[in-house]
Design an enzyme around this catalytic site. Structure first.
Site, mmCIF file in Angstrom:
data_model
loop_
_atom_site.group_PDB
_atom_site.id
_atom_site.type_symbol
_atom_site.label_atom_id
_atom_site.label_comp_id
_atom_site.label_asym_id
_atom_site.label_seq_id
_atom_site.Cartn_x
_atom_site.Cartn_y
_atom_site.Cartn_z
ATOM 1 N N CYS A 112 0.811 -1.223 0.000
ATOM 2 C CA CYS A 112 0.000 0.000 0.000
ATOM 3 C C CYS A 112 0.844 1.274 0.000
ATOM 4 C CB CYS A 112 -0.948 -0.006 1.194
ATOM 5 S SG CYS A 112 -2.074 -1.415 1.197
ATOM 6 N N HIS A 253 -3.121 7.060 1.945
ATOM 7 C CA HIS A 253 -3.632 5.742 1.585
ATOM 8 C C HIS A 253 -4.978 5.523 2.264
ATOM 9 C CE1 HIS A 253 -4.188 1.539 1.087
ATOM 10 N NE2 HIS A 253 -3.885 1.245 2.333
ATOM 11 N N ASN A 283 -10.244 -0.087 0.375
ATOM 12 C CA ASN A 283 -8.782 -0.067 0.343
ATOM 13 C C ASN A 283 -8.310 -0.681 -0.974
ATOM 14 O OD1 ASN A 283 -6.048 -0.691 0.626
ATOM 15 N ND2 ASN A 283 -6.209 -1.277 2.762
#
Length: 329
Positions: A112, A253, A283
Site C-alpha cells: 500500500c 492511503h 482499500n
C-alpha cells in the site's frame, strides 16, 4: 539539474460494485457494522476475465491525456503493484498495452506504500537527467487474494488503478519525501506463499508454490498507522520548511476512515483537507493515493501550484510521505 513536476493524473476502477449488503450475505456482518468501523460502503471488484493490466492501462492513458502527452513520450514506466497478472512482472505487459514502446519498464512492490515509493524513485531518475518523462502507475486487485469467509478482511479491499506523469521542468514540483520500512513487523500484514512438495526422485523433491489469502493483525496495523504516519508527515513538512496549514490537501492511503480521522486530529488538519473516497472504493492498496488525487484534481479542489501531501502505508511494514506542488509550474 532538472526540476521534477507532476503534470498529469488518471484513475480507473472496475464496473462491478460489491456493496456491504452483498457482503452481509456472505459473512455475519451488516452495512452499519462495516461503515461505522471502516467508513466503507462499497468497493469495485474485477470480474472474471478482466485483467489488472487492462485496468492499469486505462489509468495510464488517462494521465497521459491530461498531461497532453502520448505513450511515445514516456521514457520510463514504473508499475507499483503487489498483484501483477504475471509473477515475472506486470510493467512490460502494461508498456505493450498502452504502446509506450520507447519506455524502460519495471515493477516496484511496496504494497500500500507502493505508489509513493514509486513516485520517489521516479523523481530521482528525472532529477539526475537519466529520464525526462516517467509514468508511475499504482494498480492492485486484492480481491484475488481475499478470503471471502473472513469477516475481518473481506470487508476492506477493492480493486483499482491510478497513474501520475512526472516530467522534467524548470520549477520544482517534488519538494521532498521520506520513506521508511520496519521488517520486524512484517508479520502483521501478509499474503503468504505456501509450498507443496513435488517428488523428483527417491531422495529429492521440489516445491510448487501458490499464494494464500490476505492475513492481517488489524489492531497492530492500526496502531502503527496512527503513530508512524503523522510523525513522518511532520518530519517531511519540517524538512521542507512547510507548515501543516500551508498544505492544500492530505492524500493518504485509503485504509480506514478512523486512521484518516486520527491523523487529521494529530496534525490539527481540518477534516475537509483530509481526502477520503473510502465509502466508494475501500482499500485499493497502491491505487488509493493516485485515485484520490485524480478525484480532487478533476473536480478542481487541487489546482496547479497547490501543495499536497501524498502518504502511503501498509505491509512491510512500510510507510512513505511525499510533499509536492501539483501541476505544470
Amino acid at each position: 539539474m532538472p526540476a521534477v513536476q507532476m503534470t498529469g493524473v488518471g484513475g480507473a476502477v472496475p464496473a462491478q460494485v460489491l456493496t456491504n449488503y452483498h457482503l452481509s450475505e456472505l459473512v455475519t456482518t451488516s452495512d452499519e457494522w462495516i461503515a461505522s468501523r471502516t467508513g466503507i460502503r462499497s468497493r469495485r471488484i474485477l470480474a472474471p476475465g478482466q485483467s489488472l493490466t487492462q485496468l492499469a492501462a486505462r489509468a495510464a492513458t488517462d494521465a497521459l491525456s491530461q498531461a497532453g502527452r502520448s505513450p511515445l513520450d514516456v521514457d520510463l514506466l514504473i508499475l507499483a503493484t503487489s498483484t501483477p497478472d504475471d509473477l515475472f512482472g506486470g510493467a512490460a505487459h502494461l508498456q505493450h498495452e498502452i504502446g509506450a514502446v520507447r519506455a524502460v519498464a519495471f515493477d516496484l512492490t511496496a504494497a500500500c506504500s507502493g505508489f509513493v515509493f514509486a513516485l520517489a524513485t521516479a523523481s530521482q531518475f528525472v532529477r539526475t537527467g537519466t529520464y525526462r518523462t516517467v509514468l508511475v502507475v499504482g494498480a492492485d486487485a486484492l480481491s484475488r487474494y481475499t478470503d471471502w469467509t473472513d469477516r475481518a478482511t473481506c470487508v476492506l479491499f477493492g480493486d483499482g488503478a491510478g497513474a501520475a506523469l512526472l516530467e522534467a521542468g524548470e520549477v520544482e514540483g517534488i519538494l521532498g519525501f521520506e520513506l521508511r520500512t520496519d521488517g520486524a513487523r512484517a508479520g502483521h500484514l501478509n499474503i503468504h506463499c505456501t509450498a507443496e512438495a513435488v517428488p523428483l526422485a527417491a531422495d529429492m523433491a521440489a516445491t510448487r508454490a501458490r499464494f494464500a489469502s490476505i492475513t492481517m493483525n488489524g489492531r497492530e496495523v492500526y496502531r502503527f498507522a496512527v503513530e508512524a504516519v503523522p510523525d513522518l508527515i511532520e518530519k517531511t513538512l519540517a524538512a521542507c520548511g512547510v507548515a501543516p496549514e500551508q498544505v492544500k490537501a492530505y492524500l493518504l492511503h485509503q485504509a480506514n476512515q478512523r486512521i484518516l480521522d486520527s491523523v487529521a486530529s494529530r496534525l490539527h488538519v481540518a477534516p475537509e483537507r483530509m481526502a477520503s473516497n473510502l465509502a466508494d472504493y475501500g482499500n485499493t492498496s497502491s491505487a488509493s493515493v493516485p485515485l484520490i488525487l485524480q478525484e480532487w484534481v478533476q473536480d478542481g479542489r487541487i489546482r496547479a501550484g497547490d501543495r499536497v501531501v501524498l502518504a502511503g502505508f501498509g505491509a512491510g511494514l512500510s510507510w512513505g510521505v511525499l510533499l509536492a506542488r501539483w501541476g505544470r509550474l
